[in-house]
Design a protein around this motif. Structure first.
Motif, PDB file in Angstrom:
ATOM      1  N   ALA A   5      -1.476   1.002  -9.894  1.00 31.39           N
ATOM      2  CA  ALA A   5      -1.016   1.689  -8.678  1.00 31.39           C
ATOM      3  C   ALA A   5      -2.090   2.665  -8.202  1.00 31.39           C
ATOM      4  CB  ALA A   5       0.297   2.420  -8.952  1.00 31.39           C
ATOM      5  N   LYS A   6      -2.624   3.431  -9.145  1.00 27.90           N
ATOM      6  CA  LYS A   6      -3.667   4.400  -8.799  1.00 27.90           C
ATOM      7  C   LYS A   6      -4.872   3.681  -8.182  1.00 27.90           C
ATOM      8  CE  LYS A   6      -6.029   8.201  -8.775  1.00 27.90           C
ATOM      9  NZ  LYS A   6      -5.692   9.259  -7.817  1.00 27.90           N
TER      10      LYS A   6
ATOM     11  N   LEU B 132      -8.189   1.588  -2.682  1.00 23.86           N
ATOM     12  CA  LEU B 132      -8.665   0.509  -1.813  1.00 23.86           C
ATOM     13  C   LEU B 132      -8.217   0.701  -0.365  1.00 23.86           C
ATOM     14  CD1 LEU B 132      -7.991  -2.628  -4.065  1.00 23.86           C
ATOM     15  CD2 LEU B 132     -10.209  -1.577  -3.577  1.00 23.86           C
ATOM     16  N   LYS B 133      -6.960   1.077  -0.200  1.00 23.17           N
ATOM     17  CA  LYS B 133      -6.407   1.237   1.143  1.00 23.17           C
ATOM     18  C   LYS B 133      -5.423   2.389   1.142  1.00 23.17           C
ATOM     19  CE  LYS B 133      -6.222  -2.820   4.145  1.00 23.17           C
ATOM     20  NZ  LYS B 133      -5.390  -3.887   4.711  1.00 23.17           N
ATOM     21  N   ASP B 134      -5.315   3.086   2.260  1.00 21.88           N
ATOM     22  CA  ASP B 134      -4.306   4.136   2.333  1.00 21.88           C
ATOM     23  C   ASP B 134      -2.976   3.514   2.781  1.00 21.88           C
ATOM     24  OD1 ASP B 134      -4.123   3.944   5.086  1.00 21.88           O
ATOM     25  OD2 ASP B 134      -5.289   5.739   5.498  1.00 21.88           O
ATOM     26  N   PRO B 135      -1.884   4.287   2.729  1.00 24.53           N
ATOM     27  CA  PRO B 135      -0.573   3.698   3.038  1.00 24.53           C
ATOM     28  C   PRO B 135      -0.491   3.108   4.450  1.00 24.53           C
ATOM     29  CG  PRO B 135      -0.296   5.823   1.964  1.00 24.53           C
ATOM     30  CD  PRO B 135      -1.756   5.683   2.259  1.00 24.53           C
TER      31      PRO B 135
ATOM     32  N   VAL C 252       1.138  -0.762 -15.085  1.00 27.02           N
ATOM     33  CA  VAL C 252       1.447  -0.647 -13.652  1.00 27.02           C
ATOM     34  C   VAL C 252       0.943   0.680 -13.079  1.00 27.02           C
ATOM     35  CG1 VAL C 252       3.294  -0.484 -11.939  1.00 27.02           C
ATOM     36  CG2 VAL C 252       3.443  -2.186 -13.760  1.00 27.02           C
ATOM     37  N   TRP C 253       1.069   1.767 -13.855  1.00 21.06           N
ATOM     38  CA  TRP C 253       0.639   3.069 -13.338  1.00 21.06           C
ATOM     39  C   TRP C 253      -0.859   3.086 -13.069  1.00 21.06           C
ATOM     40  CZ3 TRP C 253       4.928   5.122 -11.901  1.00 21.06           C
ATOM     41  CH2 TRP C 253       6.088   4.955 -12.668  1.00 21.06           C
ATOM     42  N   ARG C 254      -1.608   2.432 -13.936  1.00 20.84           N
ATOM     43  CA  ARG C 254      -3.067   2.396 -13.738  1.00 20.84           C
ATOM     44  C   ARG C 254      -3.404   1.578 -12.496  1.00 20.84           C
ATOM     45  NH1 ARG C 254      -5.791  -0.174 -18.508  1.00 20.84           N
ATOM     46  NH2 ARG C 254      -7.667   0.846 -17.750  1.00 20.84           N
TER      47      ARG C 254
ATOM     48  N   PRO D 200      -1.960   7.739 -14.212  1.00 17.43           N
ATOM     49  CA  PRO D 200      -2.355   6.502 -14.904  1.00 17.43           C
ATOM     50  C   PRO D 200      -2.178   6.570 -16.423  1.00 17.43           C
ATOM     51  CG  PRO D 200      -4.003   7.108 -13.260  1.00 17.43           C
ATOM     52  CD  PRO D 200      -3.045   8.256 -13.349  1.00 17.43           C
TER      53      PRO D 200
ATOM     54  N   TRP E 243       0.832  -1.210   0.000  1.00 12.79           N
ATOM     55  CA  TRP E 243       0.000   0.000   0.000  1.00 12.79           C
ATOM     56  C   TRP E 243       0.862   1.254   0.000  1.00 12.79           C
ATOM     57  CZ3 TRP E 243      -4.440  -1.754  -1.364  1.00 12.79           C
ATOM     58  CH2 TRP E 243      -4.901  -2.991  -0.889  1.00 12.79           C
ATOM     59  N   ARG E 244       1.967   1.205   0.721  1.00 11.44           N
ATOM     60  CA  ARG E 244       2.853   2.374   0.760  1.00 11.44           C
ATOM     61  C   ARG E 244       3.497   2.585  -0.612  1.00 11.44           C
ATOM     62  NH1 ARG E 244       7.252   1.567   4.833  1.00 11.44           N
ATOM     63  NH2 ARG E 244       7.495   3.820   4.741  1.00 11.44           N
TER      64      ARG E 244
ATOM     65  N   THR F 132       2.088   6.461  -7.535  1.00  9.70           N
ATOM     66  CA  THR F 132       1.152   7.429  -8.129  1.00  9.70           C
ATOM     67  C   THR F 132       1.721   8.845  -8.122  1.00  9.70           C
ATOM     68  OG1 THR F 132       0.012   7.890  -6.043  1.00  9.70           O
ATOM     69  CG2 THR F 132      -0.862   6.092  -7.401  1.00  9.70           C
TER      70      THR F 132
ATOM     71  N   LEU G 204      -5.008   0.818  -6.636  1.00 11.13           N
ATOM     72  CA  LEU G 204      -4.725   0.264  -5.305  1.00 11.13           C
ATOM     73  C   LEU G 204      -4.835   1.335  -4.217  1.00 11.13           C
ATOM     74  CD1 LEU G 204      -1.761  -2.205  -6.012  1.00 11.13           C
ATOM     75  CD2 LEU G 204      -4.206  -2.695  -5.833  1.00 11.13           C
ATOM     76  N   THR G 205      -4.443   2.573  -4.566  1.00 12.56           N
ATOM     77  CA  THR G 205      -4.524   3.637  -3.551  1.00 12.56           C
ATOM     78  C   THR G 205      -5.973   3.968  -3.200  1.00 12.56           C
ATOM     79  OG1 THR G 205      -4.519   5.436  -5.168  1.00 12.56           O
ATOM     80  CG2 THR G 205      -2.375   4.704  -4.336  1.00 12.56           C
TER      81      THR G 205
ATOM     82  N   ASN H  15       2.075   1.597 -19.885  1.00 12.73           N
ATOM     83  CA  ASN H  15       2.523   0.638 -18.873  1.00 12.73           C
ATOM     84  C   ASN H  15       1.385   0.467 -17.866  1.00 12.73           C
ATOM     85  OD1 ASN H  15       3.715  -0.687 -16.703  1.00 12.73           O
ATOM     86  ND2 ASN H  15       5.694   0.310 -17.016  1.00 12.73           N
TER      87      ASN H  15
END
Lengths: 374, 374
Positions: free
Chosen positions: B229-230, B235-238, B225-227, A238, A226-227, A233, B232-233, B223
Motif C-alpha cells: 500500500a505504501k 506511484l500515483k496520488d489518490p 499488504v501494508w508494505r 509498512p 489509488w484512493r 497507509t 503504491l502511494t 502482512n
C-alpha cells in the motif's frame, strides 16, 4: 490411579476408535463453509450433527434464528448440568492450490488427520461425541446432564447466536460450560483459554467507473485502487504499527494477574513459530514478552483480503471499476464493536472516502473470565 | 457512384451475411483466452482460423515460435500486395457476474452482437474474411495479393511475435499493411489510428509468512499488504497524478502536427464517455484538449489487478502470505520498455521492496506513422 469406571470408558473408546474416525470423516465431507451461505449444505450439516446426537441418546432438535441452523441436544437427568458449545461450520478452503490433500476429504498421513475442520472444530465434535458415547451408560450414576449447542455461523461471527441465547436463556442455564479447542503447547501442557478477543469484520468497497474499462483509457478513468492505497497507509505503517489511536480506546486493562499468567507461556514457541512460517522478524520487530502481551492483551487490525480488477493468471489490461478490502479488527475487554465501527466510518469520511460502501460481516465483543474468578 | 464490381461484391455479402455471422459465432465459441495458456484451446483456435482461410482459397499454414500458434495465409498473385495483421486471442471474460449473456456464445440482441471477442477482434476477422471471400474472384483482375498474419498472443503483449517477424522478414514485405479495429466515432467518422502506445506489464508479488496464517496472530505476522500500500502511494496520488518522474523520460514529442490532429477529434465524446461510465470527473480533473492530449500523447501508469488473501464472498480471517499487483505502463514514442523496467525495479529497491518477485507479462515499444509521412 485409574478407577474401574475410567478403565471401562477408555476400553470402550479404544474398541470404537475407527468408528469415531469414520464419523469425523462424514463430518469433513460436508462442505459447511458458512461464508458461502449455501443453505442446503448447512442444513445437511446440521441434520448430520443432530443425527449423531440422537444416535448416542440425546434428545436433539434443530432451530433456526434467521441464519444457519443451530443444533440443540440434551442427555441425562442431572441434577448437575454441563453446557458445551461448538460449531459445525468451517472456514473457506482457499487457496486450494496450497492443499496437498482434498480439503473436504479426511486423509490420514503419518498418524495425522488432514481435512478442512479437523482442527477447527469438527475434530473436537467427533472426539467429544466419542467420549460422551463412552460415558453415556454412567451419566445417571454420575448425576450429570449434558447440554450441547452446536451452531453453524461461528466462522462468520455468529450473527444470529445472540437471538438463540435470548430465546433459550432458561435452557442454557448450567453448572458449568465450555467451548473446546483442545490445543496443547509444545511442552504438551493443555491450553485453557480464559477468554477471547472480540471482532469487527468490515469490508470496504470503493468504486470508479460503472464497469471495468480498457486501460488504454487509464489517463482519464479514475482508478479507485489509488484512493484505497492512500487510505490503507493511514491505518498501519509498512512495519505493521497501528496508526489510528481510536483502535486503543476504552481498553479495560486486565492488570497484573493477566500479565503474570502470560509469563508462564513458553516464549520459545515464538521462535518456533517464526521458523515454521519462514519469518525473519515479527511485525514491528516484536519479541519476547512484549510480543506475547501484544498478541494476547491488545487489539489488532488486519487485512484479510484485498481485490481489484483482474486477479487471475497472466495479464488483462483494465481500469478496475472497484476495489475491495476485508479488514478484521480484534477487540479486547472494554471495547464495544458498535463504537469501533462508528470510529472506522468517521475515519473513512475524514479521509475523503465517505462514498465507500461498507459491509459489516461480523461484530462481537470480547469475552473473558478473570484468572482469580470463582 | 457504385461500380459494377462494387455492386456485385455488396450483393454477394448481402446474400451470405447469415453465413458470415455463423463463422463469427464459431470463432466466439472457442475460448481462446491467451492469458489462460491452455495450449489445446489455442491450437484449436488457430486451426479453425487456418481452415477459414483455406475455405476462401488461401494457402495457409500454422507456425509456432514457442508461444501460441500463428496463422499465415496468402491469396492471389499480385503484383501489388497488402499485409493484414490480426489476432484470434481474447481477453479473459472476468468478472463473469457482470455479463448478461454467456461470454463464449454469440448472442444477437437489438441488432447488436454480444460475445467475448466480437469487438476485439474476432468480429473484425469474420468481417474481413467475408469481404475477402466476396472479392476473391476479382483479385487477379485487380492485380492484388493478400497476406494475412493472425497471431494468438496479442492480448498478452505478443511475446513471440518478434521472432516470427524476424523469421518471416521476406514474406512479410508488402506494398501496404494494416491492422484493423474498425471503430467509428460518434459522428460516424472512421478512426484511422496512426500509431499505438507501447506497453510494459509488470506483476509485483510481496511475500510475508510462508502460508496464510489465522489472523488471531495478526499482531505478530508481517502482512505484506501494508508494505505494498505504501509503495503504491509513491506511484500515483489518490487523484491519479503520476508521482514518478521516470515515467516521462525519453519522450520523443510528435510536435504540432500531432496536436493539430487531436483538435479534429470530437471533444464532446469525452462528456459522453463520462456519462456512459457513470463518472463525475476524469482522473486529475482532466478535461477538453488537455484530456485528449494526455490520453493520446502521454505515457500512462495503471493498476489492472490487485489481490491478497481471501477475495471470495463473506469473511475469512487470515494474514495473507502474499499480495500481488498487476501494473500496466503504456509508453509513447522514444521510450524503451527495457529502460522503464529497469527504472521500475530500481524504484522498488529504493523504497525497501528489493525482495519483491517481479513477473514481466509483456514489453513492447510504441509504434507510429507521422501524419505527414508518405
Amino acid at each position: 490411579m485409574v478407577s474401574d469406571l475410567e478403565k471401562r470408558i477408555l476400553e470402550y473408546i479404544e474398541a470404537n476408535y475407527r468408528r469415531f474416525i469414520n464419523i469425523l470423516s462424514d463430518l469433513i465431507g460436508i462442505e459447511t463453509v458458512s461464508a458461502w451461505k449455501d443453505n442446503n449444505v448447512m442444513k445437511k450439516g446440521a441434520e448430520v450433527v443432530a443425527t449423531l446426537l440422537k444416535d448416542i441418546g440425546f434428545r436433539a432438535e434443530i432451530r433456526s434464528y434467521g441464519g444457519h441452523p443451530i443444533v440443540l441436544g440434551e442427555l441425562g437427568k442431572g441434577p448437575k448440568s454441563i453446557l458445551i458449545y461448538n460449531h459445525y461450520d468451517v472456514q473457506p478452503p482457499d487457496p486450494l492450490e496450497l492443499w496437498s490433500t482434498r480439503p473436504f476429504e479426511l486423509v490420514e498421513k503419518d498418524g495425522k488427520l488432514y481435512g478442512r475442520g479437523v482442527a477447527d472444530n469438527k475434530g473436537n465434535i467427533a472426539a467429544r461425541l466419542g467420549a460422551i458415547e463412552a460415558l453415556a451408560p454412567y451419566l445417571d450414576e454420575l448425576g450429570l446432564k449434558i447440554k450441547y449447542i452446536i451452531e453453524g455461523e461461528e466462522e462468520i461471527g455468529s450473527p444470529t447466536l445472540h437471538k438463540a441465547v435470548e430465546d433459550l436463556k432458561q435452557w442454557l442455564k448450567a453448572d458449568g460450560g465450555f467451548w473446546e479447542t483442545g490445543y496443547v503447547d509444545r511442552r504438551d501442557r493443555l491450553r485453557i483459554p480464559l477468554g477471547f478477543k472480540g471482532m469487527v469484520y468490515i469490508e470496504v468497497i470503493l468504486r470508479g467507473a460503472s464497469r471495468d474499462v480498457h486501460s488504454g483509457l487509464a489517463p482519464l478513468i479514475p482508478n479507485p485502487v489509488w484512493r484505497l492505497a492512500k487510505f490503507l497507509t493511514l491505518l498501519k505503517d509498512p512495519n505493521g504499527r497501528i496508526l489510528v489511536p481510536w483502535i486503543y480506546e476504552d481498553i479495560e486493562h486486565l492488570g497484573s494477574e493477566a500479565e503474570e499468567l502470560l509469563k508462564e507461556l513458553d516464549i520459545e514457541e515464538l521462535e518456533k513459530l517464526k521458523k515454521e512460517l519462514g519469518i525473519r522478524e515479527f511485525a514491528e520487530g516484536l519479541n519476547g514478552f512484549k510480543a506475547l502481551r501484544k498478541l494476547h492483551l491488545e487489539p489488532s487490525l488486519n487485512i484479510s483480503g484485498l481485490y481489484a480488477g483482474y486477479t487471475g493468471k497472466g495479464s488483462k489490461t483494465i481500469v478496475p471499476s472497484l476495489v475491495g478490502v476485508k479488514i478484521d479488527i480484534r477487540l479486547v475487554p472494554g471495547q464495544k464493536p458498535s463504537k469501533i465501527i462508528d470510529r472506522f466510518k468517521e475515519f473513512l469520511k475524514e479521509n475523503g472516502l465517505g462514498d465507500a460502501e461498507i459491509i459489516i460481516h461480523g461484530a462481537y465483543p470480547s469475552g473473558y473470565t478473570r484468572p482469580s474468578e470463582k
